[in-house]
Write an enzyme that holds these catalytic residues in place. Structure first.
Site, PDB file in Angstrom:
ATOM      1  N   CYS A 378      -7.917  -2.748  -6.200  1.00 56.73           N
ATOM      2  CA  CYS A 378      -9.241  -2.197  -6.737  1.00 56.73           C
ATOM      3  C   CYS A 378      -8.778  -1.913  -8.320  1.00 56.73           C
ATOM      4  O   CYS A 378      -8.818  -2.696  -8.776  1.00 56.73           O
ATOM      5  CB  CYS A 378      -9.360  -0.869  -5.882  1.00 56.73           C
ATOM      6  SG  CYS A 378     -11.261  -0.168  -6.380  1.00 56.73           S
ATOM      7  N   HIS A 503      -9.920  -2.775  -0.852  1.00 55.73           N
ATOM      8  CA  HIS A 503      -8.687  -1.985  -0.394  1.00 55.73           C
ATOM      9  C   HIS A 503      -8.297  -2.523   1.147  1.00 55.73           C
ATOM     10  O   HIS A 503      -8.628  -1.845   2.125  1.00 55.73           O
ATOM     11  CB  HIS A 503      -9.017  -0.575  -0.012  1.00 55.73           C
ATOM     12  CG  HIS A 503      -9.355   0.278  -1.353  1.00 55.73           C
ATOM     13  ND1 HIS A 503      -8.379   0.754  -2.067  1.00 55.73           N
ATOM     14  CD2 HIS A 503     -10.445   0.614  -1.969  1.00 55.73           C
ATOM     15  CE1 HIS A 503      -9.157   1.243  -3.136  1.00 55.73           C
ATOM     16  NE2 HIS A 503     -10.345   1.081  -3.110  1.00 55.73           N
ATOM     17  N   GLU A 505      -5.466  -1.829   2.379  1.00 58.38           N
ATOM     18  CA  GLU A 505      -4.632  -1.147   2.975  1.00 58.38           C
ATOM     19  C   GLU A 505      -5.094  -0.351   4.131  1.00 58.38           C
ATOM     20  O   GLU A 505      -4.634   0.269   5.008  1.00 58.38           O
ATOM     21  CB  GLU A 505      -3.906  -0.093   2.010  1.00 58.38           C
ATOM     22  CG  GLU A 505      -4.948   0.852   1.379  1.00 58.38           C
ATOM     23  CD  GLU A 505      -5.524   0.479   0.362  1.00 58.38           C
ATOM     24  OE1 GLU A 505      -5.892  -0.975  -0.078  1.00 58.38           O
ATOM     25  OE2 GLU A 505      -6.242   1.167  -0.641  1.00 58.38           O
TER      26      GLU A 505
HETATM   27  N1  GLN Z   1     -12.366   3.403 -11.035  1.00 62.10           N
HETATM   28  C1  GLN Z   1     -12.356   1.883 -10.504  1.00 62.10           C
HETATM   29  C2  GLN Z   1     -13.996   1.727 -10.075  1.00 62.10           C
HETATM   30  O1  GLN Z   1     -14.628   2.834  -9.778  1.00 62.10           O
HETATM   31  C3  GLN Z   1     -11.735   1.644  -9.425  1.00 62.10           C
HETATM   32  C4  GLN Z   1     -11.931   2.223  -8.243  1.00 62.10           C
HETATM   33  C5  GLN Z   1     -10.795   2.263  -7.119  1.00 62.10           C
HETATM   34  O2  GLN Z   1      -9.646   2.015  -7.452  1.00 62.10           O
HETATM   35  N2  GLN Z   1     -11.216   2.581  -6.063  1.00 62.10           N
HETATM   36  O3  GLN Z   1     -14.364   0.604  -9.921  1.00 62.10           O
END
Ligand code: GLN
Length: 527
Positions: A378, A503, A505
Protein backbone atom coordinates in the site's frame (compact mmCIF):
# COMPACT_ATOMS: atom_id res chain seq x y z
CA UNK A 1 -26.68 -22.01 17.89
CA UNK A 2 -24.60 -21.90 21.04
CA UNK A 3 -22.90 -18.75 22.31
CA UNK A 4 -19.60 -18.26 24.10
CA UNK A 5 -19.02 -14.87 25.69
CA UNK A 6 -15.46 -13.77 26.34
CA UNK A 7 -14.80 -10.96 28.82
CA UNK A 8 -11.60 -9.70 30.38
CA UNK A 9 -10.63 -8.58 33.85
CA UNK A 10 -7.85 -6.99 35.88
CA UNK A 11 -5.99 -5.28 33.03
CA UNK A 12 -6.33 -4.76 29.29
CA UNK A 13 -4.06 -6.34 26.65
CA UNK A 14 -4.46 -9.80 28.16
CA UNK A 15 -4.93 -11.43 24.80
CA UNK A 16 -8.69 -11.95 24.99
CA UNK A 17 -8.85 -11.95 21.22
CA UNK A 18 -6.16 -14.59 20.96
CA UNK A 19 -7.89 -16.66 23.62
CA UNK A 20 -11.21 -16.39 21.80
CA UNK A 21 -9.53 -17.28 18.49
CA UNK A 22 -7.72 -20.24 20.09
CA UNK A 23 -10.89 -21.62 21.65
CA UNK A 24 -12.49 -21.28 18.20
CA UNK A 25 -9.56 -23.11 16.64
CA UNK A 26 -9.92 -26.00 19.10
CA UNK A 27 -13.63 -26.27 18.42
CA UNK A 28 -12.90 -26.35 14.68
CA UNK A 29 -10.34 -29.09 15.29
CA UNK A 30 -13.19 -30.98 16.98
CA UNK A 31 -15.25 -30.72 13.79
CA UNK A 32 -17.50 -27.80 14.75
CA UNK A 33 -18.16 -24.64 12.76
CA UNK A 34 -17.49 -21.41 14.60
CA UNK A 35 -18.01 -17.75 13.95
CA UNK A 36 -17.09 -14.64 15.91
CA UNK A 37 -18.35 -11.24 16.88
CA UNK A 38 -16.41 -8.47 18.54
CA UNK A 39 -18.15 -5.72 20.50
CA UNK A 40 -16.15 -2.61 21.32
CA UNK A 41 -17.53 -0.10 23.82
CA UNK A 42 -15.99 3.01 22.25
CA UNK A 43 -18.14 5.58 20.44
CA UNK A 44 -16.30 5.65 17.11
CA UNK A 45 -18.41 3.95 14.46
CA UNK A 46 -15.39 1.78 13.67
CA UNK A 47 -11.62 1.96 14.28
CA UNK A 48 -11.06 3.33 10.74
CA UNK A 49 -10.62 6.88 12.05
CA UNK A 50 -8.38 5.94 14.98
CA UNK A 51 -4.62 6.32 14.98
CA UNK A 52 -2.61 3.09 14.89
CA UNK A 53 -0.51 4.68 17.64
CA UNK A 54 -3.55 4.39 19.92
CA UNK A 55 -5.44 1.44 18.70
CA UNK A 56 -3.03 -0.74 16.75
CA UNK A 57 -3.77 -1.91 13.26
CA UNK A 58 -7.12 -1.49 11.52
CA UNK A 59 -8.01 -4.88 10.14
CA UNK A 60 -9.96 -4.89 6.86
CA UNK A 61 -12.45 -7.55 5.80
CA UNK A 62 -13.37 -8.65 2.27
CA UNK A 63 -16.52 -6.54 2.38
CA UNK A 64 -14.48 -3.44 3.21
CA UNK A 65 -15.38 -3.25 6.91
CA UNK A 66 -12.67 -1.56 8.95
CA UNK A 67 -12.47 -3.55 12.16
CA UNK A 68 -10.60 -4.24 15.35
CA UNK A 69 -7.39 -6.22 15.03
CA UNK A 70 -8.89 -9.09 17.02
CA UNK A 71 -10.82 -10.01 13.88
CA UNK A 72 -7.42 -10.69 12.34
CA UNK A 73 -6.79 -13.29 15.05
CA UNK A 74 -10.17 -14.88 14.39
CA UNK A 75 -9.51 -15.13 10.65
CA UNK A 76 -5.95 -16.36 11.06
CA UNK A 77 -6.90 -19.04 13.58
CA UNK A 78 -10.11 -20.37 12.01
CA UNK A 79 -12.08 -20.58 8.78
CA UNK A 80 -14.82 -18.25 10.01
CA UNK A 81 -16.12 -15.94 7.26
CA UNK A 82 -16.39 -12.55 8.88
CA UNK A 83 -18.36 -9.58 7.61
CA UNK A 84 -19.30 -6.06 8.58
CA UNK A 85 -21.77 -7.60 11.04
CA UNK A 86 -18.97 -9.36 12.91
CA UNK A 87 -17.69 -6.15 14.46
CA UNK A 88 -19.75 -3.62 16.36
CA UNK A 89 -19.05 -0.54 18.47
CA UNK A 90 -21.19 1.42 20.92
CA UNK A 91 -21.18 4.13 18.26
CA UNK A 92 -23.01 1.83 15.85
CA UNK A 93 -25.48 0.73 18.51
CA UNK A 94 -26.31 4.29 19.51
CA UNK A 95 -26.53 5.40 15.91
CA UNK A 96 -29.14 2.73 15.21
CA UNK A 97 -31.11 3.53 18.34
CA UNK A 98 -31.06 7.28 17.70
CA UNK A 99 -32.04 6.85 14.05
CA UNK A 100 -35.00 4.73 15.15
CA UNK A 101 -35.92 7.35 17.74
CA UNK A 102 -35.99 10.07 15.06
CA UNK A 103 -38.09 7.85 12.85
CA UNK A 104 -40.60 7.53 15.66
CA UNK A 105 -40.13 3.78 15.92
CA UNK A 106 -40.31 3.80 19.72
CA UNK A 107 -43.91 5.00 19.67
CA UNK A 108 -43.72 7.62 22.37
CA UNK A 109 -41.54 5.70 24.80
CA UNK A 110 -38.67 7.25 26.70
CA UNK A 111 -35.60 5.84 24.95
CA UNK A 112 -33.16 4.41 27.51
CA UNK A 113 -29.99 2.36 27.84
CA UNK A 114 -32.15 -0.39 29.29
CA UNK A 115 -34.06 -1.72 27.43
CA UNK A 116 -33.45 0.05 24.11
CA UNK A 117 -29.69 -0.01 23.91
CA UNK A 118 -29.45 -3.48 25.47
CA UNK A 119 -32.15 -4.78 23.09
CA UNK A 120 -30.15 -3.50 20.12
CA UNK A 121 -27.02 -5.20 21.49
CA UNK A 122 -28.91 -8.48 21.95
CA UNK A 123 -30.27 -8.22 18.42
CA UNK A 124 -26.71 -7.97 17.16
CA UNK A 125 -25.59 -11.03 19.14
CA UNK A 126 -27.73 -13.15 16.86
CA UNK A 127 -27.81 -11.38 13.49
CA UNK A 128 -27.24 -12.81 11.03
CA UNK A 129 -27.80 -16.38 12.06
CA UNK A 130 -24.71 -17.67 10.37
CA UNK A 131 -23.88 -21.10 9.21
CA UNK A 132 -22.07 -22.06 12.40
CA UNK A 133 -22.57 -24.22 15.45
CA UNK A 134 -21.04 -21.81 17.90
CA UNK A 135 -20.74 -18.02 17.95
CA UNK A 136 -17.91 -16.64 20.04
CA UNK A 137 -18.63 -13.12 21.23
CA UNK A 138 -15.81 -11.04 22.65
CA UNK A 139 -16.31 -7.83 24.58
CA UNK A 140 -13.53 -5.27 24.27
CA UNK A 141 -12.22 -3.48 27.35
CA UNK A 142 -12.17 -4.71 30.92
CA UNK A 143 -15.04 -5.65 33.22
CA UNK A 144 -15.79 -2.64 35.37
CA UNK A 145 -15.33 -0.10 32.57
CA UNK A 146 -18.36 2.16 32.63
CA UNK A 147 -18.92 2.04 28.89
CA UNK A 148 -18.93 -1.76 28.88
CA UNK A 149 -21.87 -2.03 31.29
CA UNK A 150 -24.72 -2.15 28.74
CA UNK A 151 -22.96 -5.01 26.95
CA UNK A 152 -22.58 -7.05 30.14
CA UNK A 153 -26.22 -6.42 31.02
CA UNK A 154 -27.24 -7.51 27.52
CA UNK A 155 -25.17 -10.69 27.95
CA UNK A 156 -26.83 -11.46 31.27
CA UNK A 157 -30.32 -10.99 29.81
CA UNK A 158 -29.47 -12.97 26.71
CA UNK A 159 -28.15 -15.92 28.75
CA UNK A 160 -31.32 -15.92 30.81
CA UNK A 161 -33.49 -15.85 27.70
CA UNK A 162 -31.82 -18.59 25.71
CA UNK A 163 -30.80 -20.76 28.62
CA UNK A 164 -27.67 -21.71 30.50
CA UNK A 165 -26.91 -24.73 28.35
CA UNK A 166 -26.81 -22.52 25.26
CA UNK A 167 -24.40 -19.93 26.63
CA UNK A 168 -20.99 -20.17 28.19
CA UNK A 169 -18.96 -17.42 29.81
CA UNK A 170 -15.19 -17.25 29.64
CA UNK A 171 -13.50 -14.63 31.79
CA UNK A 172 -9.83 -13.91 31.06
CA UNK A 173 -7.83 -12.61 34.01
CA UNK A 174 -4.26 -11.81 34.91
CA UNK A 175 -2.52 -13.56 37.80
CA UNK A 176 0.33 -11.21 38.61
CA UNK A 177 3.52 -12.67 40.02
CA UNK A 178 4.83 -10.66 42.95
CA UNK A 179 8.54 -11.14 43.23
CA UNK A 180 9.01 -10.01 46.82
CA UNK A 181 6.47 -12.61 47.96
CA UNK A 182 7.54 -15.12 45.29
CA UNK A 183 3.87 -15.80 44.68
CA UNK A 184 1.30 -15.74 41.93
CA UNK A 185 -1.52 -13.56 43.23
CA UNK A 186 -5.20 -14.38 42.83
CA UNK A 187 -6.78 -11.35 44.50
CA UNK A 188 -7.17 -9.16 41.38
CA UNK A 189 -8.84 -12.10 39.62
CA UNK A 190 -11.16 -12.64 42.58
CA UNK A 191 -12.14 -8.99 42.58
CA UNK A 192 -12.75 -8.94 38.87
CA UNK A 193 -14.95 -12.03 39.10
CA UNK A 194 -16.78 -10.47 42.04
CA UNK A 195 -17.67 -7.56 39.74
CA UNK A 196 -19.02 -10.00 37.16
CA UNK A 197 -21.00 -11.95 39.76
CA UNK A 198 -22.51 -8.69 40.94
CA UNK A 199 -23.74 -8.13 37.40
CA UNK A 200 -25.36 -11.55 37.36
CA UNK A 201 -22.76 -13.24 35.17
CA UNK A 202 -21.25 -16.52 36.39
CA UNK A 203 -18.11 -17.44 34.52
CA UNK A 204 -17.88 -21.09 33.45
CA UNK A 205 -14.22 -20.86 32.52
CA UNK A 206 -11.63 -18.68 34.18
CA UNK A 207 -8.71 -18.27 31.77
CA UNK A 208 -5.71 -17.41 33.86
CA UNK A 209 -2.97 -15.51 32.10
CA UNK A 210 0.18 -16.09 34.04
CA UNK A 211 3.93 -16.06 33.55
CA UNK A 212 4.46 -18.85 36.12
CA UNK A 213 2.75 -22.20 36.29
CA UNK A 214 -0.16 -22.29 38.73
CA UNK A 215 0.12 -24.62 41.69
CA UNK A 216 -2.79 -26.90 42.64
CA UNK A 217 -3.33 -24.67 45.61
CA UNK A 218 -3.78 -21.62 43.42
CA UNK A 219 -6.20 -23.48 41.21
CA UNK A 220 -8.25 -24.61 44.20
CA UNK A 221 -8.32 -21.12 45.63
CA UNK A 222 -9.43 -19.56 42.35
CA UNK A 223 -12.12 -22.18 41.95
CA UNK A 224 -13.53 -21.67 45.43
CA UNK A 225 -13.40 -17.89 45.57
CA UNK A 226 -14.36 -17.24 41.97
CA UNK A 227 -17.22 -19.71 41.97
CA UNK A 228 -15.84 -21.65 39.00
CA UNK A 229 -15.64 -25.47 38.99
CA UNK A 230 -12.05 -26.61 39.40
CA UNK A 231 -11.71 -27.97 35.86
CA UNK A 232 -12.93 -24.59 34.58
CA UNK A 233 -9.85 -22.89 35.99
CA UNK A 234 -7.62 -22.94 32.93
CA UNK A 235 -3.99 -21.95 32.86
CA UNK A 236 -2.87 -19.79 29.97
CA UNK A 237 0.86 -19.37 30.31
CA UNK A 238 2.97 -16.84 28.42
CA UNK A 239 4.31 -18.58 25.34
CA UNK A 240 6.92 -17.70 22.77
CA UNK A 241 4.64 -17.92 19.76
CA UNK A 242 0.93 -17.11 19.71
CA UNK A 243 0.41 -20.24 17.60
CA UNK A 244 1.21 -22.36 20.67
CA UNK A 245 -1.90 -21.14 22.48
CA UNK A 246 -4.37 -23.64 20.92
CA UNK A 247 -2.14 -26.57 21.89
CA UNK A 248 -1.73 -25.21 25.38
CA UNK A 249 -5.47 -24.77 25.89
CA UNK A 250 -5.96 -28.24 24.48
CA UNK A 251 -3.67 -29.66 27.14
CA UNK A 252 -5.72 -27.87 29.75
CA UNK A 253 -8.85 -29.43 28.27
CA UNK A 254 -10.57 -26.11 27.52
CA UNK A 255 -12.42 -27.53 24.51
CA UNK A 256 -13.77 -30.46 26.56
CA UNK A 257 -15.27 -28.10 29.11
CA UNK A 258 -17.05 -26.23 26.31
CA UNK A 259 -18.35 -29.38 24.65
CA UNK A 260 -19.54 -30.90 27.91
CA UNK A 261 -21.24 -27.68 28.93
CA UNK A 262 -23.16 -27.54 25.67
CA UNK A 263 -23.78 -31.29 25.62
CA UNK A 264 -22.19 -31.58 22.18
CA UNK A 265 -20.82 -34.91 21.01
CA UNK A 266 -17.84 -33.95 18.86
CA UNK A 267 -15.02 -35.69 17.03
CA UNK A 268 -11.73 -36.21 18.78
CA UNK A 269 -9.91 -32.93 18.59
CA UNK A 270 -7.36 -33.22 15.76
CA UNK A 271 -4.64 -30.79 16.72
CA UNK A 272 -2.23 -31.67 13.93
CA UNK A 273 -2.51 -28.34 12.06
CA UNK A 274 -1.32 -26.54 15.18
CA UNK A 275 1.35 -28.99 16.21
CA UNK A 276 2.76 -28.78 12.66
CA UNK A 277 2.96 -25.01 12.88
CA UNK A 278 4.64 -24.98 16.28
CA UNK A 279 7.11 -27.65 15.24
CA UNK A 280 8.17 -25.52 12.29
CA UNK A 281 8.46 -22.41 14.42
CA UNK A 282 10.76 -24.20 16.84
CA UNK A 283 13.02 -25.77 14.20
CA UNK A 284 16.47 -24.34 14.93
CA UNK A 285 18.00 -22.85 11.80
CA UNK A 286 19.75 -19.70 10.70
CA UNK A 287 17.37 -16.79 11.24
CA UNK A 288 16.22 -14.55 8.45
CA UNK A 289 16.29 -10.85 9.33
CA UNK A 290 13.70 -8.60 7.75
CA UNK A 291 13.68 -4.83 8.21
CA UNK A 292 10.21 -3.39 8.69
CA UNK A 293 10.51 0.32 8.01
CA UNK A 294 7.44 2.32 8.96
CA UNK A 295 5.83 5.09 10.88
CA UNK A 296 4.14 3.25 13.73
CA UNK A 297 6.91 0.79 14.65
CA UNK A 298 6.90 1.66 18.35
CA UNK A 299 3.32 0.43 18.75
CA UNK A 300 3.47 -3.32 19.11
CA UNK A 301 0.20 -3.98 17.34
CA UNK A 302 0.23 -1.35 14.62
CA UNK A 303 1.53 -3.79 12.00
CA UNK A 304 -0.01 -6.89 13.53
CA UNK A 305 -1.11 -8.62 10.33
CA UNK A 306 2.08 -7.72 8.44
CA UNK A 307 4.12 -9.15 11.29
CA UNK A 308 2.06 -12.35 11.38
CA UNK A 309 2.18 -12.74 7.60
CA UNK A 310 5.99 -12.48 7.78
CA UNK A 311 5.98 -15.16 10.49
CA UNK A 312 3.82 -17.34 8.22
CA UNK A 313 6.15 -16.72 5.26
CA UNK A 314 9.07 -17.80 7.45
CA UNK A 315 7.16 -20.90 8.56
CA UNK A 316 6.57 -21.78 4.91
CA UNK A 317 10.32 -21.62 4.34
CA UNK A 318 11.10 -23.48 7.57
CA UNK A 319 13.03 -20.50 8.93
CA UNK A 320 12.99 -18.62 12.19
CA UNK A 321 12.43 -14.92 11.65
CA UNK A 322 13.66 -11.71 13.18
CA UNK A 323 11.74 -8.59 12.35
CA UNK A 324 13.93 -5.53 12.82
CA UNK A 325 11.63 -2.56 13.31
CA UNK A 326 13.02 0.68 11.99
CA UNK A 327 11.27 3.97 12.53
CA UNK A 328 10.89 5.99 9.34
CA UNK A 329 12.07 9.16 11.08
CA UNK A 330 15.17 7.40 12.34
CA UNK A 331 15.90 6.21 8.81
CA UNK A 332 15.78 9.87 7.74
CA UNK A 333 18.59 10.82 10.10
CA UNK A 334 20.80 7.80 10.41
CA UNK A 335 23.08 5.94 8.05
CA UNK A 336 20.76 3.68 6.13
CA UNK A 337 23.43 1.15 5.33
CA UNK A 338 24.20 0.76 9.03
CA UNK A 339 20.53 0.39 9.90
CA UNK A 340 19.91 -2.26 7.29
CA UNK A 341 23.22 -4.06 7.34
CA UNK A 342 22.02 -7.19 9.13
CA UNK A 343 18.83 -7.47 7.11
CA UNK A 344 18.33 -9.56 4.04
CA UNK A 345 14.98 -8.07 3.07
CA UNK A 346 13.06 -4.80 3.49
CA UNK A 347 9.34 -4.41 3.93
CA UNK A 348 7.56 -1.06 3.97
CA UNK A 349 3.97 -1.48 5.16
CA UNK A 350 0.91 0.76 4.94
CA UNK A 351 0.55 4.13 6.59
CA UNK A 352 -0.86 7.63 6.45
CA UNK A 353 0.63 11.10 6.70
CA UNK A 354 4.07 12.41 5.90
CA UNK A 355 5.99 11.50 9.06
CA UNK A 356 9.07 9.40 8.29
CA UNK A 357 8.32 9.20 4.58
CA UNK A 358 11.76 10.34 3.44
CA UNK A 359 13.37 7.69 5.64
CA UNK A 360 11.21 4.98 4.12
CA UNK A 361 12.21 6.27 0.68
CA UNK A 362 15.87 5.97 1.63
CA UNK A 363 15.36 2.38 2.74
CA UNK A 364 13.60 1.58 -0.53
CA UNK A 365 16.36 3.23 -2.56
CA UNK A 366 18.92 1.17 -0.67
CA UNK A 367 17.00 -2.06 -1.31
CA UNK A 368 16.71 -1.18 -5.00
CA UNK A 369 20.37 -0.36 -5.45
CA UNK A 370 21.74 -3.18 -3.28
CA UNK A 371 19.45 -5.80 -4.80
CA UNK A 372 17.87 -6.51 -1.41
CA UNK A 373 14.46 -8.20 -1.69
CA UNK A 374 11.76 -5.61 -1.12
CA UNK A 375 8.04 -5.84 -0.46
CA UNK A 376 6.03 -2.62 -0.44
CA UNK A 377 2.49 -2.76 0.81
CA UNK A 378 0.00 0.00 0.00
CA UNK A 379 1.95 3.08 1.17
CA UNK A 380 5.09 0.97 0.64
CA UNK A 381 4.18 0.46 -3.02
CA UNK A 382 3.36 4.14 -3.48
CA UNK A 383 6.75 5.07 -2.02
CA UNK A 384 8.53 2.58 -4.28
CA UNK A 385 6.93 4.37 -7.25
CA UNK A 386 8.03 7.75 -5.91
CA UNK A 387 11.58 6.54 -5.28
CA UNK A 388 11.78 5.10 -8.78
CA UNK A 389 10.36 8.26 -10.33
CA UNK A 390 12.88 10.48 -8.54
CA UNK A 391 16.01 8.43 -8.92
CA UNK A 392 15.58 6.29 -12.00
CA UNK A 393 13.16 8.26 -14.17
CA UNK A 394 14.77 11.58 -13.10
CA UNK A 395 11.47 13.18 -12.17
CA UNK A 396 12.85 15.57 -9.56
CA UNK A 397 10.53 16.25 -6.67
CA UNK A 398 8.17 13.42 -7.64
CA UNK A 399 5.79 12.73 -4.76
CA UNK A 400 2.33 11.77 -3.68
CA UNK A 401 -0.10 14.64 -3.31
CA UNK A 402 -0.75 13.23 0.15
CA UNK A 403 2.66 14.59 1.20
CA UNK A 404 3.16 17.48 -1.19
CA UNK A 405 0.16 18.99 -2.93
CA UNK A 406 2.39 21.19 -5.07
CA UNK A 407 4.74 18.46 -6.29
CA UNK A 408 5.81 18.97 -9.93
CA UNK A 409 5.34 15.23 -10.49
CA UNK A 410 2.31 13.80 -8.67
CA UNK A 411 3.07 10.17 -9.48
CA UNK A 412 0.64 9.18 -6.72
CA UNK A 413 -2.56 11.20 -6.52
CA UNK A 414 -6.27 11.18 -5.78
CA UNK A 415 -8.96 10.09 -8.17
CA UNK A 416 -11.87 12.51 -8.56
CA UNK A 417 -14.20 10.43 -6.41
CA UNK A 418 -11.73 10.62 -3.51
CA UNK A 419 -11.22 14.33 -4.02
CA UNK A 420 -14.95 14.78 -3.52
CA UNK A 421 -15.17 12.67 -0.36
CA UNK A 422 -16.12 14.95 2.52
CA UNK A 423 -16.21 12.51 5.44
CA UNK A 424 -13.08 10.73 6.53
CA UNK A 425 -14.74 7.63 8.01
CA UNK A 426 -15.46 4.69 5.71
CA UNK A 427 -14.76 6.59 2.48
CA UNK A 428 -11.48 5.06 1.37
CA UNK A 429 -11.19 2.43 -1.35
CA UNK A 430 -12.03 -0.43 0.96
CA UNK A 431 -12.35 -4.18 0.77
CA UNK A 432 -11.69 -6.85 -1.80
CA UNK A 433 -10.93 -5.86 -5.40
CA UNK A 434 -9.74 -7.97 -8.28
CA UNK A 435 -6.33 -7.64 -9.84
CA UNK A 436 -5.15 -9.07 -13.17
CA UNK A 437 -1.64 -10.37 -12.93
CA UNK A 438 0.85 -10.03 -15.80
CA UNK A 439 2.63 -13.28 -16.77
CA UNK A 440 6.34 -13.71 -16.22
CA UNK A 441 6.45 -11.43 -13.22
CA UNK A 442 7.41 -12.05 -9.59
CA UNK A 443 3.78 -11.45 -8.75
CA UNK A 444 2.66 -14.15 -11.14
CA UNK A 445 5.28 -16.59 -9.97
CA UNK A 446 4.19 -15.98 -6.37
CA UNK A 447 0.44 -16.31 -6.92
CA UNK A 448 0.52 -18.78 -9.79
CA UNK A 449 -2.74 -17.19 -10.95
CA UNK A 450 -3.88 -14.59 -13.43
CA UNK A 451 -6.72 -13.27 -11.34
CA UNK A 452 -6.27 -12.46 -7.66
CA UNK A 453 -8.35 -10.73 -5.01
CA UNK A 454 -6.91 -8.71 -2.17
CA UNK A 455 -8.26 -6.28 0.40
CA UNK A 456 -7.71 -2.55 0.01
CA UNK A 457 -7.61 0.42 2.34
CA UNK A 458 -6.28 3.59 0.78
CA UNK A 459 -7.25 6.87 -0.87
CA UNK A 460 -4.36 7.56 -3.19
CA UNK A 461 -3.55 5.76 -6.45
CA UNK A 462 -0.77 5.36 -8.97
CA UNK A 463 -1.30 8.31 -11.35
CA UNK A 464 -1.95 6.84 -14.83
CA UNK A 465 -0.48 9.95 -16.48
CA UNK A 466 2.98 8.73 -15.42
CA UNK A 467 2.53 5.18 -16.57
CA UNK A 468 4.40 5.51 -19.87
CA UNK A 469 7.35 7.49 -18.61
CA UNK A 470 7.89 5.19 -15.62
CA UNK A 471 7.56 2.00 -17.63
CA UNK A 472 9.88 3.34 -20.32
CA UNK A 473 12.52 3.60 -17.57
CA UNK A 474 12.03 -0.01 -16.59
CA UNK A 475 9.22 -0.07 -14.03
CA UNK A 476 7.00 -3.08 -14.62
CA UNK A 477 3.30 -2.83 -13.91
CA UNK A 478 2.57 -6.37 -12.86
CA UNK A 479 -1.03 -6.08 -11.72
CA UNK A 480 -4.00 -3.97 -12.74
CA UNK A 481 -7.66 -3.59 -11.87
CA UNK A 482 -10.09 -3.92 -14.82
CA UNK A 483 -10.63 -0.14 -14.61
CA UNK A 484 -6.94 0.31 -15.45
CA UNK A 485 -5.85 1.26 -11.92
CA UNK A 486 -2.36 0.04 -11.13
CA UNK A 487 -2.43 -2.63 -8.44
CA UNK A 488 1.17 -3.83 -8.39
CA UNK A 489 4.62 -2.83 -9.63
CA UNK A 490 8.01 -4.48 -9.73
CA UNK A 491 11.54 -4.10 -11.06
CA UNK A 492 12.44 -6.81 -13.57
CA UNK A 493 16.17 -6.13 -13.21
CA UNK A 494 16.07 -6.66 -9.47
CA UNK A 495 16.08 -10.16 -7.87
CA UNK A 496 12.81 -9.52 -6.01
CA UNK A 497 11.23 -6.10 -5.74
CA UNK A 498 7.44 -6.00 -5.51
CA UNK A 499 4.98 -3.28 -4.54
CA UNK A 500 1.30 -4.02 -4.13
CA UNK A 501 -1.47 -1.50 -3.57
CA UNK A 502 -3.61 -3.93 -1.54
CA UNK A 503 -2.96 -5.58 1.81
CA UNK A 504 -2.19 -9.27 1.22
CA UNK A 505 -1.23 -9.62 4.91
CA UNK A 506 -4.90 -9.75 5.87
CA UNK A 507 -5.36 -13.09 4.15
CA UNK A 508 -2.36 -15.00 5.45
CA UNK A 509 -2.74 -17.84 7.95
CA UNK A 510 -0.20 -19.94 9.83
CA UNK A 511 -1.25 -23.11 7.98
CA UNK A 512 -1.80 -21.29 4.70
CA UNK A 513 1.00 -18.72 4.47
CA UNK A 514 0.36 -16.04 1.88
CA UNK A 515 2.35 -16.79 -1.26
CA UNK A 516 3.69 -13.25 -1.61
CA UNK A 517 5.16 -13.33 1.89
CA UNK A 518 6.42 -16.86 1.33
CA UNK A 519 8.24 -15.78 -1.85
CA UNK A 520 9.55 -12.59 -0.25
CA UNK A 521 11.09 -14.57 2.62
CA UNK A 522 12.43 -17.14 0.17
CA UNK A 523 14.14 -14.39 -1.84
CA UNK A 524 15.52 -12.81 1.34
CA UNK A 525 16.88 -16.16 2.48
CA UNK A 526 18.80 -16.50 -0.78
CA UNK A 527 20.69 -13.30 -0.02
N1 GLN B 1 -1.82 6.86 2.73
C1 GLN B 1 -1.94 6.08 1.53
C2 GLN B 1 -3.30 6.23 0.90
O1 GLN B 1 -4.23 6.66 1.52
C3 GLN B 1 -1.65 4.62 1.81
C4 GLN B 1 -2.65 3.98 2.70
C5 GLN B 1 -2.20 2.67 3.26
O2 GLN B 1 -1.02 2.36 3.25
N2 GLN B 1 -3.11 1.88 3.79
O3 GLN B 1 -3.49 5.90 -0.24
Amino acid sequence: MKYIFVTGGVVSSLGKGLTAASVGALLECSGLRVTFKKFDPYLNMDPGTMSPFQHGEVYVLDDGAETDLDLGHYERFTHAKLTRLSSCSSGQIYETVLRRERAGDYLGQTVQVIPHVTDEIKRRFTTPNEDADITIIELGGTVGDMEGMPFLEAMRQFALEIGKNNTLFIHVVLLPYVRTADEVKTKPAQQSVALLLGLGIYPDILMCRTERKMTDEVRAKLSLFCNVPINGVVEELDVESIYEVPSMLHEEGAHRIVLEHFGIEANDCDLSPWTNVTRKIRAPKERVHIALVGKYVEHKDAYKSVHEALVHGAIANGLPLDVVRIDGEMAEREDIRGLLQECSGVIVPGGFGDRGIEGMLRAIGYAREQNLPFLGICLGMQLAVIEFARHVANLDGANSTEFDEMTPHPVISLLDEQRQAVNKGGTMRLGSYECHVVSNTCLHRAYGQELIHERHRHRYEFNGAYRDILTSHGLCISGTHPSGLVEAIELPKHPWFVGIQAHPEFKSKPHAPHSLFREFIRAANLM
